[in-house]
Design an enzyme around this catalytic site. Sequence first.
Site, PDB file in Angstrom:
ATOM      1  CG  HIS A  61      47.432   6.250  17.968  1.00 17.18           C
ATOM      2  ND1 HIS A  61      48.479   6.874  17.335  1.00 17.18           N
ATOM      3  CD2 HIS A  61      46.516   7.217  18.206  1.00 17.18           C
ATOM      4  CE1 HIS A  61      48.215   8.159  17.189  1.00 17.18           C
ATOM      5  NE2 HIS A  61      47.027   8.396  17.715  1.00 17.18           N
ATOM      6  CE  LYS A  71      51.650   0.443  17.045  1.00 15.75           C
ATOM      7  NZ  LYS A  71      51.110   1.759  17.425  1.00 15.75           N
ATOM      8  CE1 TYR A 131      54.326   2.396  14.008  1.00 15.46           C
ATOM      9  CE2 TYR A 131      55.693   4.366  14.066  1.00 15.46           C
ATOM     10  CZ  TYR A 131      54.493   3.745  13.771  1.00 15.46           C
ATOM     11  OH  TYR A 131      53.461   4.467  13.236  1.00 15.46           O
ATOM     12  CG  ASP A 169      46.387  11.647  18.224  1.00 19.52           C
ATOM     13  OD1 ASP A 169      45.647  10.671  18.003  1.00 19.52           O
ATOM     14  OD2 ASP A 169      47.606  11.636  17.980  1.00 19.52           O
TER      15      ASP A 169
END
Length: 190
Positions: A61, A71, A131, A169
Site C-alpha cells: 500500500h 511510516k 506504525y 488486496d
Amino acid sequence: MEVIRTDIEGAVIIEPRIFGDARGYFFESYSQKEFDEKISPVRFVQDNESFSSYGVLRGLHFQKPPFAQSKLVRVISGNVIDVAVDIRAGSPTYGQHVAVELSGENHRQFFIPRGFAHGFVVLSETALFQYKCDNLYAPQSEGAIAWDDPALAIDWRIPADRILLSDKDRHHPLLKDMEPVFEYNTDLYR
C-alpha cells in the site's frame, strides 16, 4: 539508537539501545530529537496498530500525493517480514525492495519514506504491529501494487497458498501497469 542504512536511499532500519536485567528490559522506542538528527525531520501525526494471524499479508500500500505518508513501523509481539518497494519514478532503485524481519524480540523498527509501497506478512502465530505516519489516512488517496508481482521477486518466506489477503488486496495492479505517482528527488517524500 543505531541507524542501519539499506541499499535503497531513505529506507532505514533502526535498532534501539536495550537495557535489560533480571526484571525485564527498557528501551526508548521513539525520540523526535534523535530521529530528526539521525534520519530526517519528520512530524508524525497518526499512530496505527493491527493484530493479525499467521499468513496475513497486508500490502503493498501507499497514499498518493498530496496525502503521501512516511511510516515508522515496528512489531510489539510476534514476527513479520516487512517490505518497502521503491516506486519513485527516476530512482536508481525503482522497483527494488528492502525486506526486514521485525519481531517483538529484536525490537527493530523500519522507516519507510514517502515514495514507497509498503506491506508485511505475519510469520508467527499472531503479530501485533504498530506504525507511525506523517500524514493522516485519506481513503480517496489509496494506492497499491500486487504483493505477488513477479518483477518484484519478493520472498515472503511462507507458501503462497498460506497467504491470507483482504478482498481489496487480491486485485492490485502490477508495478509495470501503474501510472507513476512519485518522482525521485522531489519534496513528495522524505
